[in-house]
Design a protein around this motif. Structure first.
Motif, mmCIF file in Angstrom:
data_model
loop_
_atom_site.group_PDB
_atom_site.id
_atom_site.type_symbol
_atom_site.label_atom_id
_atom_site.label_comp_id
_atom_site.label_asym_id
_atom_site.label_seq_id
_atom_site.Cartn_x
_atom_site.Cartn_y
_atom_site.Cartn_z
ATOM 1 N N PRO A 157 0.622 -1.237 0.025
ATOM 2 C CA PRO A 157 0.174 0.007 0.016
ATOM 3 C C PRO A 157 0.868 1.413 -0.029
ATOM 4 O O PRO A 157 1.992 1.127 0.427
ATOM 5 C CB PRO A 157 -0.673 -0.253 1.261
ATOM 6 C CG PRO A 157 -0.217 -1.171 2.014
ATOM 7 C CD PRO A 157 0.727 -1.965 1.376
ATOM 8 N N GLY A 158 0.285 2.499 -0.462
ATOM 9 C CA GLY A 158 0.679 3.622 -0.438
ATOM 10 C C GLY A 158 0.786 4.274 -1.837
ATOM 11 O O GLY A 158 0.683 3.557 -2.855
ATOM 12 N N LYS A 159 1.262 5.540 -1.951
ATOM 13 C CA LYS A 159 1.063 6.448 -3.005
ATOM 14 C C LYS A 159 2.281 6.056 -4.209
ATOM 15 O O LYS A 159 3.260 5.452 -3.353
ATOM 16 C CB LYS A 159 1.271 7.687 -2.804
ATOM 17 C CG LYS A 159 -0.070 8.310 -2.140
ATOM 18 C CD LYS A 159 -1.075 8.719 -3.335
ATOM 19 C CE LYS A 159 -2.090 9.538 -2.515
ATOM 20 N NZ LYS A 159 -3.298 9.921 -3.482
ATOM 21 N N ARG A 160 1.890 6.233 -5.419
ATOM 22 C CA ARG A 160 3.045 5.948 -6.152
ATOM 23 C C ARG A 160 3.335 7.164 -7.191
ATOM 24 O O ARG A 160 2.276 8.067 -6.915
ATOM 25 C CB ARG A 160 2.313 4.951 -7.630
ATOM 26 C CG ARG A 160 1.977 3.269 -6.909
ATOM 27 C CD ARG A 160 2.887 2.725 -6.270
ATOM 28 N NE ARG A 160 2.751 1.261 -6.167
ATOM 29 C CZ ARG A 160 2.601 0.571 -4.638
ATOM 30 N NH1 ARG A 160 2.380 1.524 -3.701
ATOM 31 N NH2 ARG A 160 2.294 -0.738 -4.718
ATOM 32 N N ALA A 161 4.279 7.145 -7.659
ATOM 33 C CA ALA A 161 4.664 8.415 -8.851
ATOM 34 C C ALA A 161 5.253 7.935 -9.965
ATOM 35 O O ALA A 161 6.026 6.730 -9.865
ATOM 36 C CB ALA A 161 5.701 9.156 -8.120
ATOM 37 N N MET A 162 4.629 8.431 -11.247
ATOM 38 C CA MET A 162 5.046 7.701 -12.385
ATOM 39 C C MET A 162 5.687 9.284 -13.171
ATOM 40 O O MET A 162 4.754 10.456 -13.205
ATOM 41 C CB MET A 162 4.068 7.163 -13.064
ATOM 42 C CG MET A 162 3.788 6.059 -12.330
ATOM 43 S SD MET A 162 2.799 4.939 -13.278
ATOM 44 C CE MET A 162 3.747 3.835 -14.270
ATOM 45 N N ARG A 163 5.948 8.974 -14.369
ATOM 46 C CA ARG A 163 6.338 10.266 -15.247
ATOM 47 C C ARG A 163 5.074 10.652 -16.173
ATOM 48 O O ARG A 163 4.531 9.632 -16.309
ATOM 49 C CB ARG A 163 7.351 9.973 -16.200
ATOM 50 C CG ARG A 163 7.845 11.099 -17.065
ATOM 51 C CD ARG A 163 8.940 10.621 -18.307
ATOM 52 N NE ARG A 163 9.219 11.719 -18.890
ATOM 53 C CZ ARG A 163 10.078 11.619 -20.166
ATOM 54 N NH1 ARG A 163 10.792 10.425 -20.139
ATOM 55 N NH2 ARG A 163 10.402 12.643 -20.699
ATOM 56 N N TRP A 210 1.917 12.239 -10.472
ATOM 57 C CA TRP A 210 2.510 12.183 -11.978
ATOM 58 C C TRP A 210 3.772 13.615 -11.800
ATOM 59 O O TRP A 210 3.675 14.650 -11.631
ATOM 60 C CB TRP A 210 1.653 12.858 -12.938
ATOM 61 C CG TRP A 210 0.506 11.655 -13.053
ATOM 62 C CD1 TRP A 210 -0.807 11.880 -12.227
ATOM 63 C CD2 TRP A 210 0.441 10.334 -13.551
ATOM 64 N NE1 TRP A 210 -1.372 10.650 -12.480
ATOM 65 C CE2 TRP A 210 -1.066 9.708 -13.059
ATOM 66 C CE3 TRP A 210 1.460 9.664 -14.086
ATOM 67 C CZ2 TRP A 210 -1.277 8.634 -13.596
ATOM 68 C CZ3 TRP A 210 0.910 8.362 -14.553
ATOM 69 C CH2 TRP A 210 -0.469 7.820 -14.300
ATOM 70 N N TRP A 211 4.954 13.125 -12.086
ATOM 71 C CA TRP A 211 6.224 13.640 -12.068
ATOM 72 C C TRP A 211 6.730 14.328 -13.373
ATOM 73 O O TRP A 211 6.336 13.280 -14.554
ATOM 74 C CB TRP A 211 7.346 13.067 -11.384
ATOM 75 C CG TRP A 211 7.861 11.871 -11.952
ATOM 76 C CD1 TRP A 211 7.336 10.409 -11.313
ATOM 77 C CD2 TRP A 211 8.812 11.637 -12.755
ATOM 78 N NE1 TRP A 211 8.284 9.699 -12.047
ATOM 79 C CE2 TRP A 211 9.060 10.132 -12.921
ATOM 80 C CE3 TRP A 211 9.624 12.369 -13.747
ATOM 81 C CZ2 TRP A 211 9.730 9.550 -13.682
ATOM 82 C CZ3 TRP A 211 10.541 11.666 -14.533
ATOM 83 C CH2 TRP A 211 10.684 10.329 -14.514
ATOM 84 N N GLU A 212 7.273 15.400 -13.871
ATOM 85 C CA GLU A 212 7.867 15.792 -15.082
ATOM 86 C C GLU A 212 9.196 16.198 -15.083
ATOM 87 O O GLU A 212 9.831 15.917 -16.429
ATOM 88 C CB GLU A 212 6.847 17.049 -15.273
ATOM 89 C CG GLU A 212 5.502 16.978 -15.405
ATOM 90 C CD GLU A 212 4.583 18.092 -15.920
ATOM 91 O OE1 GLU A 212 4.822 18.569 -17.092
ATOM 92 O OE2 GLU A 212 4.253 18.610 -15.008
ATOM 93 N N ALA A 213 10.043 16.319 -13.941
ATOM 94 C CA ALA A 213 11.309 16.475 -14.106
ATOM 95 C C ALA A 213 12.289 15.369 -13.463
ATOM 96 O O ALA A 213 11.364 15.023 -12.378
ATOM 97 C CB ALA A 213 11.794 17.691 -13.673
#
Length: 356
Positions: A157-163, A210-213
């Motif tokens: 469980p937990g938040k994810r981050a993707m480009r 959502w990441w961009e850099a």
């Protein structure tokens, strides 16, 4: 006296002309720092030419805008493979003659020394990098082991981050759903395969930032905003080794790519740009970059010269995406696929992202 003054003035003018700065646009953070240390500082020391490093989230975007506006302010840019091919096809880049590139120390021509596909009509590869996923070991002491685990919110469980974009996300989604790496692009070429990839992304959409850099993923992990994130492998390495963050890379399902140097059409200092690219992509310089970040050099002759990280104790080999043990379930990114479909699939991705 007049002749002496005239000669002195002429020599000063020649020296000034030879000192034209070179401006290099790259991705910022630990990656740009590695280029500064391995390429820019030695180039200035050897030639006296100042190298200005400027950052962009994705240099291909401002390069295209500059060329279209006939207002180019950078001489060299670092871009991803599909962007290099597309910009070249669109006439946005200067061609680069491989004959201008230095041979390997044993005399092997550059055309034979660079890895397969690393040289194109308008670009010279510098590194092999990969998009991986990483996690905070303080949150998961046992840790996820596979790309499928990244999509498993119940088990981890937990938040994810993707480009924020389609590339790499779609491939990882399919591998997480059990598609063998060798079959990923054939699957994505079908409507059913695309639907299958987006269905996997649906599973974690509401829990994803959502990441961009490239600098954002390690920061999101460090701040505790996410438990796992996709990232460029070198950025996680830099945070874990240089900053002692409790981060672990999972190599399963990694997507491998080249990054390349290009020269925008209309670069203000074209000849100096060519000299810089030739210098920066010689055998020693590419090996030197690996002292600063865990990206594999794009020349065969550079590989044996890769040793320790700049801390003088960390062996870089095991942290390279091209290390044999890290390639068990790895996918080389298909530039052919993305050159043809980048706009279309990013439109679909953005529409999917905007939908409830």
């Amino acid at each position: 006296m007049k002749k002496i003054l005239t000669l002195s003035t002429a020599l000063t003018a020649v020296a000034f002309a030879a000192q034209a700065d070179v401006t290099v646009m790259s991705w910022g953070g630990a990656y740009s720092q590695s280029q500064l240390e391995a390429y820019a500082k030695p180039y200035t020391a050897q030639t006296g030419v100042k190298v200005n490093m400027v950052d962009a989230d994705n240099p291909a975007t401002p390069v295209k805008a500059m060329v279209e506006a006939s207002n180019v302010t950078v001489d060299v840019a670092d871009v991803e493979y599909a962007d290099a091919i597309r910009l070249c096809d669109e006439g946005m880049l200067e061609t680069i003659d491989p004959a201008m590139l230095p041979a390997a120390p044993d005399g092997t021509p550059a055309t034979e020394d660079f890895l397969p596909g690393a040289l194109t009509d308008c670009a010279v590869s510098t590194i092999v990098f990969s998009t991986v996923f990483a996690y905070d070991t303080s949150k998961f002491p046992e840790g996820p082991k596979s790309i499928a685990d990244f999509f498993d919110l119940e088990k981890f469980p937990g938040k994810r981050a993707m480009r924020k974009g389609a590339k790499a996300n779609l491939e990882m989604a399919l591998m997480a759903d059990g598609v063998p790496a060798a079959d990923v692009y054939a699957t994505l070429e079908t409507p059913e395969g695309l639907d299958r990839a987006f269905a996997m992304l649906d599973k974690i959409k509401k829990d994803t930032i959502w990441w961009e850099a490239g600098a954002q993923p390690p920061q999101l992990l460090a701040d505790g905003e996410v438990a796992m994130t996709t990232a460029y492998n070198g950025r996680i390495f830099a945070a874990a080794v240089a900053e002692n963050k409790p981060f672990q890379v999972v190599w399963d399902g990694q997507v491998l790519e080249y990054d390349l140097f290009v020269i925008p059409k209309g670069a203000p200092n074209l000849e100096e740009a060519k000299k810089f690219v030739a210098f920066a992509t010689d055998t020693q310089r590419l090996a030197d970059q690996a002292k600063w970040i865990s990206y594999g050099p794009a020349r065969k002759s550079s590989g044996p010269l890769v040793g320790l990280y700049q801390d003088g104790k960390t062996e870089m080999g095991p942290h390279m995406p091209t290390s044999a043990e890290n390639l068990t379930n790895a996918l080389p990114s298909s530039y052919e696929f993305w050159v043809d479909r980048d706009s279309e699939l990013n439109e679909r991705f953005n529409a999917w992202l905007a939908a409830n």
